[in-house]
Design an enzyme around this catalytic site. Structure first.
Site: not given
Length: 307
Positions: A139, A167
């Site tokens: 992330y 992400k």
């Protein structure tokens, strides 16, 4: 090729659901999961920023994920964000998520202390080791975490066979291209900033994970479909409308998640409660602006519903 089809599409970042007294609400968590399932989204990203994870205990985050999985397992792709600001708690959440059968776990880098990249890689790999049969997603959200994913760090993490992608919530769309080009076709890159979904998909993102998807999923599902059909001009038109709504929601004094939860209650009769302190709750002066935002969403959904 390692690319997994189940990660392509629109994946709302799941909102924290509280009782009126501020405790985690299993019932409301299940209801929001069912609501988003009914809307036709691809999956859910659970216990991330939109889930107010940094203000919840390990036990509370387990409760959230358990109740999401009770509804979503086998029906939606579920990515569980498991990062805490220490390795042991993160590994505990990772192991719990794997036991529940999530599709992937994800983690931001450790925040506050600025760690060298080898220590960040060790942190992520330790978390991944606690869920050895589960995909791992990096992330990247440097504007909040204070750490940017670099290409050398990405290459190091690609040595872990459980790492399937990123992400990416950094604002430069170029980062999506860089991560896709570096990782290759066998890896997934998600567009994070909701305001640039069209741009992210156009440059190669495989799907989107977004905080405002849950309050107006119809618009993002249509954007995703139109981009994949090559109808970019119309997708851009809807993107611009979604962005205007985002800016209007951000104009409230209360926190954005408080605004969106209120709109969900007004539009869909889905109750998620408020937000957890220190996030700012809605104030009386927000009422007119929240109603304006609700009307904007209603109008946009009605306008583009049959495209």
């Amino acid at each position: 090729m390692r690319f997994i089809e189940k990660y392509k599409g629109i994946i709302p970042a799941f909102y924290a659901c509280y009782e009126d007294d501020g405790s985690i609400s299993p019932e409301r968590t299940r209801a929001l999961t069912q609501h988003l399932l009914n809307k036709g989204v691809k999956g859910l990203y659970v216990c991330g920023s939109s889930g107010e994870c940094i203000y919840q205990s390990v036990a509370e985050r387990k409760t959230v994920l358990e109740n999401v999985m009770a509804v979503a397992k086998g029906k939606l792709t579920v990515i569980a964000h498991v990062a805490c600001n220490n390795t042991a708690d993160s590994m505990e959440l990772a192991a719990h998520a794997e036991q529940l059968g999530v599709d992937a776990i994800a983690a931001i880098p450790p925040i506050y202390f600025h760690l060298p990249e080898y220590a960040i890689a060790r942190y992520w790999n330790d978390i991944s080791s606690a869920a050895p049969r589960t995909d791992f997603i990096i992330y990247n959200i440097p504007q909040l975490a204070g750490v940017s994913l670099t290409l050398p760090l990405l290459r190091e993490m690609m040595k872990n066979p459980r790492v399937v992608g990123v992400k990416n919530s950094s604002m430069p769309v170029q980062d999506i291209q860089l991560f896709k080009d570096t990782a290759g076709a066998g890896y997934v890159v998600f567009n994070g900033p909701d305001e640039q979904l069209v741009s992210g998909l156009a440059i190669g993102a495989d799907g989107g994970i977004g905080g405002t998807y849950g309050v107006m999923p119809e618009l993002y599902l249509t954007i995703d479909r139109l981009v994949r059909e090559g109808r970019i001009a119309l997708a851009r038109e809807i993107q611009n409308e979604a962005d205007r709504i985002i800016y209007a929601m951000c104009a409230c004094r209360g926190n954005l998640y408080a605004v969106m939860k209120k709109i969900l209650s007004m539009r869909e009769s889905v109750e998620c409660g408020g937000v957890r302190k220190p996030l700012a709750p809605l104030e009386a002066q927000d009422t007119a602006q929240v109603e304006k935002c609700r009307a904007m969403i209603d109008a946009a959904v009605a306008k583009y519903a049959v495209i």
